[in-house]
Scaffold this active site. Structure first.
Site, mmCIF file in Angstrom:
data_model
loop_
_atom_site.group_PDB
_atom_site.id
_atom_site.type_symbol
_atom_site.label_atom_id
_atom_site.label_comp_id
_atom_site.label_asym_id
_atom_site.label_seq_id
_atom_site.Cartn_x
_atom_site.Cartn_y
_atom_site.Cartn_z
ATOM 1 N N GLU A 186 18.024 -54.369 -23.153
ATOM 2 C CA GLU A 186 17.190 -55.504 -23.550
ATOM 3 C C GLU A 186 17.038 -56.513 -22.424
ATOM 4 O OE1 GLU A 186 21.310 -56.478 -25.427
ATOM 5 O OE2 GLU A 186 20.201 -54.710 -24.768
ATOM 6 N N ASP A 243 0.867 -1.182 0.000
ATOM 7 C CA ASP A 243 0.000 0.000 0.000
ATOM 8 C C ASP A 243 0.897 1.223 0.000
ATOM 9 O OD1 ASP A 243 -1.869 2.131 0.750
ATOM 10 O OD2 ASP A 243 -3.239 0.500 1.299
ATOM 11 N N ASP A 244 0.551 2.243 -0.798
ATOM 12 C CA ASP A 244 1.388 3.436 -0.874
ATOM 13 C C ASP A 244 1.154 4.384 0.298
ATOM 14 O OD1 ASP A 244 -1.201 3.821 -2.139
ATOM 15 O OD2 ASP A 244 -0.511 5.849 -2.600
#
Length: 455
Positions: free
Chosen positions: A371, A9-10
């Site tokens: 194999e 938040d500013d």
């Protein structure tokens, strides 16, 4: 359950107020005063939840949210948009930016803590699943994943015994593109899991049933535990709503129901549920990749060794004997050289299929590599293991193999060696070496045969 929360938040007073309210509930709070600082802290600190103010100078909350969700390092962090704007468009815009939830100022402590609590519970599950699949499928990341879960219709079951209100809520959901069924339409609550329900909208306004008892029942039942439960309650009944959240409900919506808020809450719950489902799917796939040979579908060497250790422990402690058959495809190199590696893969897949078709349910068929194949035969003495190995050898040799997509048929045989446990001092290495020596004897004696070191 605590969490680390990043408040963005500013306005310093807003940051301090939120910090005090959250710390009073024993959350750890980090603070950022602008969008760029928030992006850096989110990446470095990896908070559990971000409370993000919308109206900030320079880079607003919508842009910050988009950047967070576009970054692989922060995309998983739930974002709650905090705004003084109450317009529906602003809420939807926040959700479109990737936010998991929103709060409209001024908000009460109950609204704040219920959102934080719901996200913390969701986070604990998601974080565990992400950790379990972290070493596996890292390449299938955000955009593809999020695209699959974003905006998919939810399947909602409305549990409200009031015909008018339940029909109204169902109509709201259907108008938003969701699939909705009411309790009255369904005639009961049986087989919810089988119906593929994503969200249970449970009314606490009913006089005919106790919504909290139902909530506790669904969360204690394994078949319905993963359902998201959205509680509908009176604004004056926050104490019972809080109890519902403690029992496992995912979210709360107050009456009278606002259509846009209902759709937003359902949308959020559906996203979370599908994200968790997808993480579980990725974990399951990662586990499968760790033990399964992808070409043949047989168990790989890692799983083989773990199983052998387990069976050997039981055997040396007085349990039934365990035997192994090690088989090797005869002249496999010439198959690859003559017909190509695709043909070689076809032969490997068909040998695997014939092996699986000729063993018991308790036998473990593995492909350690190349194999070579190995069958673990629990509860099997040497003579029976030799008979089983001969049956497998005959099954492989009995019919020609189709290769090059059916254009050719070739004869394939295998040589096999059998080993079995001989005493309490035997190890897995002893058992495998015994079978390996027997296999070498079979190869040296003309191939397409079974030899044993089982006694």
């Amino acid at each position: 359950m605590s969490a680390r929360i990043l408040v963005v938040d500013d306005i310093e007073a807003n940051r301090r107020l939120l910090k005090a309210r959250l710390e009073a509930q024993y959350y750890t709070v980090l603070l950022a005063e602008n969008g760029m600082q928030a992006l850096g802290m989110a990446k470095e600190e990896q908070p559990d939840i971000i409370l993000l103010d919308v109206m900030m100078p320079g880079m607003d909350g919508y842009e910050v949210c988009k950047r967070l969700k576009a970054d692989n390092q922060t995309a998983h962090i739930p974002v709650v948009m905090v705004t003084a704007l109450n317009d529906t468009e602003d809420r939807i815009r926040g959700l479109d930016a990737g936010a998991e939830d929103f709060l409209t100022k001024p908000f009460e402590d109950f609204a704040l803590m219920s959102r934080i609590g719901a996200l913390t519970r969701y986070n604990s599950v998601a974080a565990e699943l992400r950790q379990r699949q972290a070493s596996g499928l890292k390449d299938e990341l955000n955009e593809n994943l999020l695209q699959r879960i974003r905006d998919k219709p939810a399947r909602v079951f409305v549990v409200d015994d009031n015909p008018r209100s339940s029909a109204r809520i169902a109509d709201m959901l259907r108008s938003g593109g969701h699939n909705a069924v009411t309790l009255i339409e369904a005639g009961g609550l049986s087989n919810l899991a089988e119906q593929g329900v994503d969200i249970l909208l449970l009314s606490m306004l009913s006089d005919r049933f106790d919504a909290l008892k139902l909530c506790a029942h669904f969360k204690s039942n394994e078949a319905t535990r993963s359902l998201s439960i959205l509680l509908l309650c009176d604004p004056e009944d926050q104490q019972r709503a809080g109890k519902g959240l403690e029992l496992g409900a995912s979210d709360v919506i107050f009456s009278p129901v606002d259509r846009q808020e209902l759709l937003a809450r359902v949308r959020t719950q559906a996203r979370r549920a599908r994200y968790i489902d997808m993480l579980r799917e990725r974990v399951d796939r990662g586990l499968e990749l760790s033990i399964i040979d992808q070409l043949t579908g047989l168990y790989n060497r890692r799983f083989m060794m773990n199983q052998l250790e387990s069976f050997m422990r039981r055997a040396v402690m007085g349990g039934a004997p365990v035997s192994v058959m090690m088989a090797d495809i005869d002249h496999f190199k010439s198959v690859n050289d003559t017909y190509g590696h695709d043909a070689g893969d076809e032969v490997l897949v068909e040998v695997a299929r014939r092996l699986k078709s000729n063993v018991r349910a308790l036998d473990v068929v593995c492909r350690p590599g190349g194999e070579e194949f190995l069958v673990i035969m629990p509860e099997t003495p040497g003579d029976l293991a030799c008979a089983a190995a001969e049956r497998i050898r005959q099954a492989v040799a009995a019919q020609p193999f189709s290769v090059n997509k059916g254009e050719r048929e070739i004869s394939i045989t295998v040589s096999a060696g059998v080993g079995t446990i001989l005493g309490p001092d035997d190890t897995v290495s002893d058992l495998i070496k015994r079978a390996d020596v027997a296999l070498y004897q079979a190869k040296s004696s003309g191939r397409n045969r079974v030899e044993n070191q089982a006694a």
